[in-house]
Design a protein around this motif. Structure first.
Motif, short mmCIF file in Angstrom:
data_model
loop_
_atom_site.label_atom_id
_atom_site.label_comp_id
_atom_site.label_asym_id
_atom_site.label_seq_id
_atom_site.Cartn_x
_atom_site.Cartn_y
_atom_site.Cartn_z
N LEU A 99 0.83 -1.20 0.00
CA LEU A 99 0.00 0.00 0.00
C LEU A 99 0.86 1.25 0.00
CD1 LEU A 99 -2.83 1.16 0.06
CD2 LEU A 99 -2.90 0.78 2.53
N LEU A 100 1.92 1.27 0.82
CA LEU A 100 2.81 2.43 0.85
C LEU A 100 3.49 2.64 -0.50
CD1 LEU A 100 4.52 2.02 4.35
CD2 LEU A 100 2.77 3.69 3.72
N THR A 101 3.90 1.54 -1.13
CA THR A 101 4.55 1.63 -2.44
C THR A 101 3.58 2.18 -3.48
OG1 THR A 101 6.03 -0.20 -1.88
CG2 THR A 101 5.75 0.31 -4.22
N ASP A 102 2.32 1.75 -3.41
CA ASP A 102 1.32 2.26 -4.36
C ASP A 102 1.05 3.75 -4.16
OD1 ASP A 102 1.06 -0.26 -5.45
OD2 ASP A 102 -0.75 -0.77 -4.32
N LEU A 103 1.05 4.21 -2.91
CA LEU A 103 0.73 5.60 -2.62
C LEU A 103 1.90 6.54 -2.89
CD1 LEU A 103 -1.23 5.18 0.74
CD2 LEU A 103 -2.19 5.84 -1.47
N ALA A 104 3.12 6.05 -2.72
CA ALA A 104 4.29 6.91 -2.83
C ALA A 104 4.51 7.34 -4.28
CB ALA A 104 5.52 6.19 -2.31
N PRO A 105 5.05 8.54 -4.48
CA PRO A 105 5.27 9.02 -5.86
C PRO A 105 6.46 8.33 -6.51
CG PRO A 105 6.13 10.60 -4.28
CD PRO A 105 5.42 9.54 -3.48
N GLY A 106 6.47 8.34 -7.85
CA GLY A 106 7.60 7.81 -8.61
C GLY A 106 7.86 6.35 -8.29
N SER A 107 9.13 6.00 -8.21
CA SER A 107 9.51 4.61 -7.95
C SER A 107 9.84 4.38 -6.48
CB SER A 107 10.72 4.23 -8.81
OG SER A 107 11.87 4.97 -8.43
N LEU A 108 9.40 5.28 -5.59
CA LEU A 108 9.64 5.06 -4.16
C LEU A 108 8.92 3.81 -3.68
CD1 LEU A 108 9.37 8.69 -2.75
CD2 LEU A 108 11.33 7.17 -2.46
N GLY A 109 9.62 3.02 -2.91
CA GLY A 109 9.08 1.79 -2.35
C GLY A 109 10.15 1.12 -1.51
N ASN A 110 10.26 -0.19 -1.60
CA ASN A 110 11.31 -0.93 -0.89
C ASN A 110 11.35 -0.55 0.59
OD1 ASN A 110 12.60 -1.96 -3.52
ND2 ASN A 110 12.68 0.27 -3.78
N PRO A 111 10.22 -0.57 1.29
CA PRO A 111 10.17 -0.03 2.65
C PRO A 111 11.02 -0.80 3.65
CG PRO A 111 8.10 -1.09 2.08
CD PRO A 111 8.89 -1.04 0.83
N LEU A 112 11.68 -0.04 4.50
CA LEU A 112 12.43 -0.55 5.64
C LEU A 112 11.76 0.00 6.89
CD1 LEU A 112 15.86 0.45 4.14
CD2 LEU A 112 15.10 -1.91 4.40
N TYR A 113 11.52 -0.86 7.89
CA TYR A 113 10.71 -0.45 9.04
C TYR A 113 11.54 -0.21 10.29
CZ TYR A 113 6.74 -1.55 6.12
OH TYR A 113 5.83 -1.55 5.09
N CYS A 114 11.10 0.79 11.06
CA CYS A 114 11.70 1.14 12.34
C CYS A 114 10.55 1.40 13.32
CB CYS A 114 12.59 2.37 12.21
SG CYS A 114 13.92 2.22 11.00
N ASN A 115 10.92 1.87 14.52
CA ASN A 115 9.92 2.12 15.55
C ASN A 115 9.56 3.59 15.71
OD1 ASN A 115 9.90 -0.71 16.62
ND2 ASN A 115 12.02 -0.20 17.06
N SER A 116 10.40 4.49 15.20
CA SER A 116 10.16 5.92 15.41
C SER A 116 10.76 6.69 14.27
CB SER A 116 10.80 6.37 16.73
OG SER A 116 12.22 6.32 16.62
N GLY A 117 10.38 7.96 14.18
CA GLY A 117 10.95 8.82 13.17
C GLY A 117 12.44 9.00 13.33
N SER A 118 12.91 9.13 14.57
CA SER A 118 14.35 9.27 14.82
C SER A 118 15.11 8.07 14.28
CB SER A 118 14.62 9.43 16.31
OG SER A 118 14.03 10.60 16.82
N GLU A 119 14.63 6.87 14.58
CA GLU A 119 15.28 5.65 14.10
C GLU A 119 15.28 5.60 12.57
OE1 GLU A 119 13.51 2.18 15.73
OE2 GLU A 119 14.08 2.63 17.79
N ALA A 120 14.18 6.02 11.97
CA ALA A 120 14.08 5.96 10.51
C ALA A 120 15.04 6.96 9.86
CB ALA A 120 12.65 6.22 10.07
#
Length: 425
Positions: free
Chosen positions: A70-91
């Motif tokens: 879902l995130l890949t579909d919503l993101a613009p261009g070729s953005l995808g390949n999600p990597l997950y963390c627990n917080s914005g700082s970690e990301a």
């Protein structure tokens, strides 16, 4: 002394003494859909009953796979390949690690400087804080911020709150292309500037320069991402696709800790193995319970067209805030985009820690939660960023409580809700 929270219901939070507060800042601009939304909590209960944790190197999970798609579909261009963390700082830390490894494996070891803006805020972990232009949050922490030697700053012109195209170009020239690994930028400011938008021309020029000079353009969308600014992503307002996009607060709307780093296919393809095995991760990152909360949240945002609703509500709230600003001399301006708004305040040098904190306290006394922001007298402000599913009536009630709170600082006749609403229309 802080009150003790009891429960929440929609936009409202209650303490153990029975007092009610209207959440005018979505907690820390993260409870983007309010409290107790059954479309999310019921899905979390189902997942909790099934399994709450599975380690990322041993299992994936159905909600995580669906969320990634879902995130890949919503993101613009070729953005995808999600990597997950627990917080914005970690990301943000993961995005910085990605940048370093990306250039190192391409035999560009001297391409290691990260250019950031002052003011800006990218997180409280050492790397993220080191890459932030937020002097107040770095106070007494300099020995911890080992990456300071590889961080350069671009600063706005005197009297301005965000750097313009010329300032960015000059800073990039000073770093020199062969040394510049990445530029990290907030499409709309948060805690540092108080919701000051980045000029779309700046984002478009940074995209051009990243393509020319071979650095990565990192968009910090921890606060702006997933509807807050009236578009799915803050970069959408400029029509720009960054190389790396960092998501956080809006991913689960405060229901569970989860963040993500999205990477363009062209960047991910430079590695000969999955990104997760290159960058490592965190024990709880992407656990099934958090993934279920994230999936339910993003599906709700999509099914209810929340970004478009935030854009409409933002226009209404902006008009209401303009009316309040006209009544109180302490308010310098109203700024922001969508429902990521702020009141700029005239700083008082005799007040410490400042008028923003005084206003936050007065607002709490009037049953309204606000978030202080800014790093100096020019940027001193309070964030006004209610949940994205707020109704017009709730926004009008927020404004009435805000008007009363400002009157406690700078006495003025308190307006009635119909007066403020009529002025906004």
């Amino acid at each position: 002394m802080l009150p003790t929270v009891s429960h929440g219901d929609g936009l409202h939070v209650y303490d153990t003494d029975g007092r009610e507060y209207l959440d005018g800042c979505s907690g820390a601009i993260n409870t983007n859909l309010g409290h107790g939304l059954t479309e999310i909590t019921s899905r979390m209960h189902q997942q909790l009953d099934a399994i709450s944790f599975a380690y990322r190197t041993q299992f994936t999970s159905e909600p995580l796979e669906r969320l990634s798609g879902l995130l890949t579909d919503l993101a613009p261009g070729s953005l995808g390949n999600p990597l997950y963390c627990n917080s914005g700082s970690e990301a943000i830390e993961m995005a910085l690690r990605l940048t370093t490894v990306f250039h190192a494996q391409a035999y560009r070891p001297f391409k290691c400087t990260v250019l950031t803006e002052e003011p800006s805020y990218h997180g409280m972990t050492a790397g993220a804080l080191g890459a932030s232009g937020h002097p107040l949050r770095k106070h007494n922490l300099t020995p911890l911020l080992a990456n300071q030697a590889t961080v350069a700053k671009v600063r706005p012109r005197h009297g301005e709150m965000r750097a313009d195209v010329e300032q960015w170009e000059r800073a990039i020239d000073e770093v020199r292309a062969q040394n510049l690994a990445a530029v990290i930028v907030e499409p709309v400011g948060g805690a540092s500037s108080g919701a000051v938008p980045c000029d779309p021309a700046v984002l478009r020029r940074l995209r051009e320069l990243a393509d020319r000079d071979g650095f990565l353009l990192i968009a910090d969308e921890v606060m702006t991402g997933l509807g807050r600014t009236g578009a799915w992503f803050g970069c959408d307002h400029a029509g720009v696709v960054p190389d790396v996009m960092v998501l956080g607060k809006g991913m689960t709307a405060g229901y569970a800790p989860l963040s993500a780093v999205l990477v363009r296919d062209e960047i991910a393809a430079a590695f000969d193995k999955p990104l997760g095995s290159v960058l490592f991760g965190h024990t709880m990152a992407g656990a099934p319970l958090a993934a279920a909360a994230g999936l339910a949240t993003v599906e709700y945002l999509k099914e209810h067209d929340i970004p478009a609703r935030a854009e409409r509500s933002g226009r209404h709230l902006r008009a209401l805030l303009d009316g309040v600003a006209a009544r109180h001399a302490v308010v310098r301006d109203v700024r922001g985009r969508g429902l990521q708004l702020a009141l700029g305040l005239h700083a008082d040098p005799d007040r410490s820690p400042g008028v923003a904190h005084d206003l936050v306290r007065a607002a709490r006394d009037n049953g309204l939660l606000l978030y202080p922001s800014g790093v100096n007298a020019l940027t001193e402000s309070v964030m006004v960023a209610p949940p994205l599913n707020s109704t017009e009536a709730e926004l009008e009630e927020l404004t009435v409580r805000l008007d009363r709170s400002l009157a406690a600082l700078t006495p003025a006749p308190v307006a009635q809700v119909h007066e403020l609403a009529a002025a906004a229309r």
